[in-house]
Design a protein around this motif. Structure first.
Motif, PDB file in Angstrom:
ATOM      1  N   PHE A 156       0.859  -1.181   0.000  1.00 50.90           N
ATOM      2  CA  PHE A 156       0.000   0.000   0.000  1.00 50.90           C
ATOM      3  C   PHE A 156       0.893   1.228   0.000  1.00 50.90           C
ATOM      4  O   PHE A 156       1.894   1.278   0.714  1.00 50.90           O
ATOM      5  CB  PHE A 156      -0.900  -0.009   1.234  1.00 50.90           C
ATOM      6  N   PRO A 157       0.546   2.252  -0.786  1.00 54.11           N
ATOM      7  CA  PRO A 157       1.485   3.357  -0.981  1.00 54.11           C
ATOM      8  C   PRO A 157       1.612   4.325   0.188  1.00 54.11           C
ATOM      9  O   PRO A 157       2.454   5.230   0.136  1.00 54.11           O
ATOM     10  CB  PRO A 157       0.927   4.076  -2.223  1.00 54.11           C
ATOM     11  N   PHE A 158       0.802   4.171   1.227  1.00 52.45           N
ATOM     12  CA  PHE A 158       0.980   5.057   2.381  1.00 52.45           C
ATOM     13  C   PHE A 158       0.533   4.335   3.654  1.00 52.45           C
ATOM     14  O   PHE A 158      -0.222   3.359   3.612  1.00 52.45           O
ATOM     15  CB  PHE A 158       0.252   6.394   2.216  1.00 52.45           C
ATOM     16  N   GLU A 159       1.015   4.840   4.802  1.00 51.23           N
ATOM     17  CA  GLU A 159       0.775   4.207   6.095  1.00 51.23           C
ATOM     18  C   GLU A 159      -0.704   4.232   6.454  1.00 51.23           C
ATOM     19  O   GLU A 159      -1.392   5.231   6.257  1.00 51.23           O
ATOM     20  CB  GLU A 159       1.576   4.933   7.172  1.00 51.23           C
ATOM     21  N   GLY A 160      -1.182   3.114   6.981  1.00 53.39           N
ATOM     22  CA  GLY A 160      -2.558   3.018   7.437  1.00 53.39           C
ATOM     23  C   GLY A 160      -3.489   2.360   6.438  1.00 53.39           C
ATOM     24  O   GLY A 160      -4.643   2.085   6.757  1.00 53.39           O
ATOM     25  N   GLY A 161      -2.981   2.102   5.231  1.00 52.55           N
ATOM     26  CA  GLY A 161      -3.824   1.530   4.192  1.00 52.55           C
ATOM     27  C   GLY A 161      -3.728   0.018   4.130  1.00 52.55           C
ATOM     28  O   GLY A 161      -2.732  -0.583   4.524  1.00 52.55           O
ATOM     29  N   GLU A 162      -4.784  -0.600   3.624  1.00 52.28           N
ATOM     30  CA  GLU A 162      -4.804  -2.046   3.426  1.00 52.28           C
ATOM     31  C   GLU A 162      -5.681  -2.370   2.222  1.00 52.28           C
ATOM     32  O   GLU A 162      -6.623  -1.646   1.906  1.00 52.28           O
ATOM     33  CB  GLU A 162      -5.321  -2.766   4.672  1.00 52.28           C
ATOM     34  N   PHE A 163      -5.346  -3.457   1.540  1.00 46.77           N
ATOM     35  CA  PHE A 163      -6.109  -3.898   0.384  1.00 46.77           C
ATOM     36  C   PHE A 163      -7.152  -4.930   0.805  1.00 46.77           C
ATOM     37  O   PHE A 163      -6.925  -5.733   1.711  1.00 46.77           O
ATOM     38  CB  PHE A 163      -5.194  -4.528  -0.670  1.00 46.77           C
ATOM     39  N   LEU A 164      -8.268  -4.905   0.106  1.00 50.57           N
ATOM     40  CA  LEU A 164      -9.307  -5.903   0.261  1.00 50.57           C
ATOM     41  C   LEU A 164      -9.595  -6.466  -1.127  1.00 50.57           C
ATOM     42  O   LEU A 164      -9.936  -5.707  -2.047  1.00 50.57           O
ATOM     43  CB  LEU A 164     -10.578  -5.279   0.851  1.00 50.57           C
ATOM     44  N   ILE A 165      -9.435  -7.766  -1.300  1.00 48.47           N
ATOM     45  CA  ILE A 165      -9.605  -8.385  -2.618  1.00 48.47           C
ATOM     46  C   ILE A 165     -11.040  -8.869  -2.765  1.00 48.47           C
ATOM     47  O   ILE A 165     -11.580  -9.543  -1.886  1.00 48.47           O
ATOM     48  CB  ILE A 165      -8.625  -9.563  -2.814  1.00 48.47           C
ATOM     49  N   GLY A 166     -11.648  -8.519  -3.882  1.00 50.05           N
ATOM     50  CA  GLY A 166     -13.020  -8.958  -4.145  1.00 50.05           C
ATOM     51  C   GLY A 166     -13.371  -8.733  -5.597  1.00 50.05           C
ATOM     52  O   GLY A 166     -12.958  -7.741  -6.197  1.00 50.05           O
ATOM     53  N   ARG A 167     -14.108  -9.648  -6.158  1.00 49.69           N
ATOM     54  CA  ARG A 167     -14.533  -9.528  -7.563  1.00 49.69           C
ATOM     55  C   ARG A 167     -16.041  -9.306  -7.621  1.00 49.69           C
ATOM     56  O   ARG A 167     -16.808 -10.104  -7.097  1.00 49.69           O
ATOM     57  CB  ARG A 167     -14.151 -10.792  -8.347  1.00 49.69           C
ATOM     58  N   PRO A 168     -16.469  -8.217  -8.237  1.00 53.75           N
ATOM     59  CA  PRO A 168     -17.905  -7.949  -8.332  1.00 53.75           C
ATOM     60  C   PRO A 168     -18.586  -8.967  -9.240  1.00 53.75           C
ATOM     61  O   PRO A 168     -17.907  -9.692  -9.964  1.00 53.75           O
ATOM     62  CB  PRO A 168     -17.935  -6.537  -8.948  1.00 53.75           C
ATOM     63  N   PRO A 169     -19.936  -9.020  -9.159  1.00 55.16           N
ATOM     64  CA  PRO A 169     -20.827  -8.082  -8.462  1.00 55.16           C
ATOM     65  C   PRO A 169     -20.984  -8.403  -6.982  1.00 55.16           C
ATOM     66  O   PRO A 169     -20.794  -9.540  -6.557  1.00 55.16           O
ATOM     67  CB  PRO A 169     -22.148  -8.275  -9.213  1.00 55.16           C
ATOM     68  N   PHE A 170     -21.348  -7.367  -6.214  1.00 54.22           N
ATOM     69  CA  PHE A 170     -21.598  -7.507  -4.788  1.00 54.22           C
ATOM     70  C   PHE A 170     -23.050  -7.118  -4.504  1.00 54.22           C
ATOM     71  O   PHE A 170     -23.520  -6.089  -4.981  1.00 54.22           O
ATOM     72  CB  PHE A 170     -20.667  -6.595  -3.980  1.00 54.22           C
ATOM     73  N   SER A 171     -23.734  -7.917  -3.715  1.00 49.95           N
ATOM     74  CA  SER A 171     -25.117  -7.621  -3.385  1.00 49.95           C
ATOM     75  C   SER A 171     -25.190  -6.547  -2.304  1.00 49.95           C
ATOM     76  O   SER A 171     -24.205  -6.283  -1.593  1.00 49.95           O
ATOM     77  CB  SER A 171     -25.825  -8.886  -2.899  1.00 49.95           C
ATOM     78  N   VAL A 172     -26.366  -5.953  -2.142  1.00 48.92           N
ATOM     79  CA  VAL A 172     -26.559  -4.972  -1.081  1.00 48.92           C
ATOM     80  C   VAL A 172     -26.335  -5.593   0.293  1.00 48.92           C
ATOM     81  O   VAL A 172     -25.613  -5.017   1.127  1.00 48.92           O
ATOM     82  CB  VAL A 172     -27.958  -4.323  -1.176  1.00 48.92           C
ATOM     83  N   PRO A 173     -26.904  -6.776   0.600  1.00 43.26           N
ATOM     84  CA  PRO A 173     -26.626  -7.375   1.919  1.00 43.26           C
ATOM     85  C   PRO A 173     -25.132  -7.634   2.141  1.00 43.26           C
ATOM     86  O   PRO A 173     -24.627  -7.453   3.266  1.00 43.26           O
ATOM     87  CB  PRO A 173     -27.428  -8.681   1.888  1.00 43.26           C
ATOM     88  N   HIS A 174     -24.428  -8.071   1.092  1.00 47.14           N
ATOM     89  CA  HIS A 174     -22.978  -8.301   1.223  1.00 47.14           C
ATOM     90  C   HIS A 174     -22.275  -7.007   1.619  1.00 47.14           C
ATOM     91  O   HIS A 174     -21.443  -6.991   2.541  1.00 47.14           O
ATOM     92  CB  HIS A 174     -22.410  -8.834  -0.085  1.00 47.14           C
ATOM     93  N   GLU A 175     -22.592  -5.922   0.922  1.00 48.73           N
ATOM     94  CA  GLU A 175     -21.927  -4.651   1.191  1.00 48.73           C
ATOM     95  C   GLU A 175     -22.296  -4.125   2.582  1.00 48.73           C
ATOM     96  O   GLU A 175     -21.432  -3.618   3.303  1.00 48.73           O
ATOM     97  CB  GLU A 175     -22.331  -3.627   0.126  1.00 48.73           C
ATOM     98  N   ARG A 176     -23.532  -4.270   2.942  1.00 46.72           N
ATOM     99  CA  ARG A 176     -23.979  -3.797   4.254  1.00 46.72           C
ATOM    100  C   ARG A 176     -23.244  -4.544   5.365  1.00 46.72           C
ATOM    101  O   ARG A 176     -22.744  -3.928   6.327  1.00 46.72           O
ATOM    102  CB  ARG A 176     -25.492  -3.996   4.359  1.00 46.72           C
ATOM    103  N   ASP A 177     -23.151  -5.867   5.230  1.00 47.86           N
ATOM    104  CA  ASP A 177     -22.455  -6.675   6.232  1.00 47.86           C
ATOM    105  C   ASP A 177     -20.963  -6.340   6.256  1.00 47.86           C
ATOM    106  O   ASP A 177     -20.345  -6.282   7.330  1.00 47.86           O
ATOM    107  CB  ASP A 177     -22.645  -8.159   5.947  1.00 47.86           C
ATOM    108  N   LEU A 178     -20.393  -6.133   5.069  1.00 49.46           N
ATOM    109  CA  LEU A 178     -18.962  -5.826   4.983  1.00 49.46           C
ATOM    110  C   LEU A 178     -18.639  -4.507   5.677  1.00 49.46           C
ATOM    111  O   LEU A 178     -17.691  -4.422   6.469  1.00 49.46           O
ATOM    112  CB  LEU A 178     -18.539  -5.769   3.516  1.00 49.46           C
ATOM    113  N   PHE A 179     -19.420  -3.477   5.390  1.00 49.35           N
ATOM    114  CA  PHE A 179     -19.153  -2.167   5.987  1.00 49.35           C
ATOM    115  C   PHE A 179     -19.319  -2.213   7.510  1.00 49.35           C
ATOM    116  O   PHE A 179     -18.567  -1.560   8.243  1.00 49.35           O
ATOM    117  CB  PHE A 179     -20.079  -1.110   5.385  1.00 49.35           C
TER     118      PHE A 179
END
Length: 242
Positions: free
Chosen positions: A160-183
């Motif tokens: 990650f190009p700066f401190e405090g960042g992290e990557f999350l790997i995922g391939r769309p599509p993502f459903s609304v329940p998936h995104e809600r639970d993830l957030f």
């Protein structure tokens, strides 16, 4: 007649299928931003053209007679160059630009012009979800020190190009329940999103509205001075007429 389809979006995939089903002679081009892109139903080249001179040479050597640009609304460098070259050499050109998103009554959006402007609206202790891809990640470097999560399709090839960042790997599509639970699981406080438009990727915005999360929405760059349409059927009809 050979049409060049500049692809890389879900709309471009649907256009490619329409071109193939209609037996329109066409070549698709992918920038190669995604390492394992799903195959298109057209002969496909992968990778950038290398510059304007190389792009002009490709158009000439491949006998391209029309260009249908269905790239991402934020691929402005490619779109502006393509429109200018087509105008200069006299090739038919159409830019398919899907409509932008508009906020609903439950959305908490703040419009910003640049990635660098996001930091003005984010507190030092907030957790940020970047739904903007990795190509412009360095423009968020003024968020250093905050927890910043960037989702991308491919595993990272560099830190990650700066401190405090992290990557999350995922391939769309993502459903609304998936995104809600993830957030909720990640403890997200604010989303940063490009106004790409389209229904498939709007699910994260619906999830944010459901959770009452604020969204920083990056405005689109100006489109080229060229023919533009926002309807897939209209774009396909245009291609058939060329």
């Amino acid at each position: 007649m050979t049409l060049l389809l500049l692809a890389g979006t879900g709309d471009a995939r649907r256009l490619a299928q329409g071109l193939a089903d209609s037996d329109v002679p066409a070549i698709a081009s992918l920038s190669g931003a995604t390492r394992q892109a799903n195959a298109l139903p057209l002969p496909t080249r992968i990778g950038g053209f290398g510059g304007e001179a190389e792009f002009r040479d490709f158009l000439s050597t491949q006998g391209i007679t029309a260009v249908l640009d269905a790239t991402h609304p934020f691929a402005s460098r490619i779109t502006l160059r393509t429109a200018a070259v087509c105008r200069d050499v006299g090739l038919a050109y159409l830019y398919h630009l899907r409509p932008p998103w508009s906020p609903g009554p439950e959305d908490r959006w703040t419009m910003i012009d640049r990635e660098e402007d996001a930091a003005q609206h984010i507190g030092p202790d907030q957790t940020v979800f970047l739904g903007t891809g990795r190509q412009t990640l360095d423009r968020f470097s003024n968020l250093e020190g905050r927890r910043v999560i960037c989702r991308q399709i491919d595993p990272p090839t560099s830190p990650f190009p700066f401190e405090g960042g992290e990557f999350l790997i995922g391939r769309p599509p993502f459903s609304v329940p998936h995104e809600r639970d993830l957030f909720t699981e990640l403890g997200i406080d604010v989303l940063v999103v490009k106004n790409a438009g389209g229904s498939a990727s709007r699910t994260k915005l619906t999830a944010a509205a459901d959770l009452g999360l604020p969204v920083l929405m990056i405005r689109r760059p100006p489109p080229p001075d060229a023919p533009i349409c926002d309807d897939l059927a209209e774009a396909l009809d245009w291609a058939k007429r060329q």
